[in-house]
Design a protein around this motif. Structure first.
Motif, short mmCIF file in Angstrom:
data_model
loop_
_atom_site.label_atom_id
_atom_site.label_comp_id
_atom_site.label_asym_id
_atom_site.label_seq_id
_atom_site.Cartn_x
_atom_site.Cartn_y
_atom_site.Cartn_z
N ASP A 144 -1.81 -0.36 -5.06
CA ASP A 144 -2.87 0.20 -4.22
C ASP A 144 -2.41 1.57 -3.70
O ASP A 144 -1.51 1.64 -2.86
N VAL A 145 -3.04 2.61 -4.19
CA VAL A 145 -2.65 3.98 -3.83
C VAL A 145 -3.83 4.70 -3.20
O VAL A 145 -4.93 4.73 -3.75
N THR A 146 -3.59 5.28 -2.01
CA THR A 146 -4.59 6.12 -1.35
C THR A 146 -3.90 7.42 -0.91
O THR A 146 -2.68 7.57 -1.08
N MET A 147 -4.68 8.35 -0.35
CA MET A 147 -4.12 9.63 0.10
C MET A 147 -4.61 9.94 1.52
O MET A 147 -5.72 9.57 1.89
N LEU A 148 -3.74 10.60 2.27
CA LEU A 148 -4.05 11.00 3.65
C LEU A 148 -3.57 12.43 3.82
O LEU A 148 -2.37 12.70 3.71
N GLU A 162 2.47 -2.53 8.45
CA GLU A 162 3.89 -2.75 8.10
C GLU A 162 4.11 -2.89 6.60
O GLU A 162 5.24 -2.77 6.11
N ALA A 163 3.03 -3.13 5.83
CA ALA A 163 3.14 -3.24 4.37
C ALA A 163 2.71 -1.93 3.69
O ALA A 163 2.47 -1.90 2.48
N THR A 164 2.64 -0.85 4.48
CA THR A 164 2.20 0.45 3.97
C THR A 164 3.36 1.43 4.01
O THR A 164 4.10 1.51 5.00
N HIS A 206 0.84 -1.21 0.00
CA HIS A 206 0.00 0.00 0.00
C HIS A 206 0.88 1.26 0.00
O HIS A 206 1.81 1.35 0.80
N ILE A 207 0.55 2.21 -0.88
CA ILE A 207 1.30 3.47 -0.96
C ILE A 207 0.33 4.61 -0.67
O ILE A 207 -0.73 4.69 -1.29
N GLY A 254 -8.39 -0.86 4.77
CA GLY A 254 -7.92 -2.25 4.85
C GLY A 254 -6.42 -2.39 4.61
O GLY A 254 -5.98 -3.32 3.94
N LEU A 255 -5.63 -1.46 5.16
CA LEU A 255 -4.18 -1.50 4.95
C LEU A 255 -3.50 -2.30 6.06
O LEU A 255 -3.89 -2.21 7.23
#
Length: 204
Positions: free
Chosen positions: A106-110, A162-164, A7-8, A158-159
């Motif tokens: 898988d790309v999301t924004m925060l 540690e894999a993000t 996840h990025i 659903g991230l």
């Protein structure tokens, strides 16, 4: 050995789009010393951050106008001319974002962003609709670097922490992500970001 990245997560302001309140205010308050004073004492970073936390502009403006009635027009100018503060995207960063999405990543924004100005930002920068989703601080009443906002983002999307990997221009926000169990890199420029992602096994 660091966990494989699945996840990025991108920050937005100063990572994907430029932000500088001085752009309209160099016209509104031409004197540099006075402008500096205004941002240090009236429309401060801390004051603006409360809009990112969910306070309405109406409340925010009323608070300052009560304290600085002679500055009313300048105070209202902050929201009125906000669109001028975000004049362009960082093409290199957007290319990385779009490239990762194109590869099926898988790309999301925060982001720390006021809810209403984010609506405006989406109209100005349509690429903000390309990632799988976004957590906007002003919509949920939490701001970075509070660990709770990273935990909420991870739950909502659903991230696996540690894999993000998280990308932010603010070092305290990078540290907040690490405190939430994420991997994170401090954004400086697109070229450095490509190298930092590659070091985590993400070719961009």
């Amino acid at each position: 050995m660091a966990a494989k990245i699945d996840h990025i997560v991108f920050d937005i302001g100063k990572v994907l789009i430029h932000y500088d309140p001085n752009i309209p205010f160099s016209r509104i308050i031409p004197d540099e010393e006075e402008r500096k004073w205004f941002f240090l004492n009236v429309c401060t970073h801390e004051w603006n951050l409360e809009q990112d936390r969910g306070r309405t502009w109406k409340e925010a403006e009323a608070l300052l106008i009560e304290a600085y009635p002679e500055r009313e027009e300048q105070i209202r100018a902050f929201r009125k001319y906000w669109h001028e503060m975000v004049p362009h995207a960082y093409d290199g960063s957007v290319a990385i974002l779009e490239g990762l999405i194109g590869e099926g990543r898988d790309v999301t924004m925060l982001t720390n962003f006021a809810a209403d100005t984010f609506v405006d930002a989406r109209k100005l920068f349509p690429f903000l609709d390309k990632p799988r989703g976004v957590t906007v601080s002003g919509e949920i009443g939490l701001i970075k670097p509070d660990v709770a906002i990273y935990e909420k983002h991870a739950r909502d999307f659903g991230l696996t922490p540690e894999a993000t990997i998280f990308i932010d221009d603010s070092y305290p926000n990078v540290e907040g992500a690490r405190a939430a169990g994420w991997q994170s890199v401090h954004f400086k420029d697109p070229e450095t970001l490509r190298k930092d992602l590659a070091a985590h096994g993400v070719e961009a």
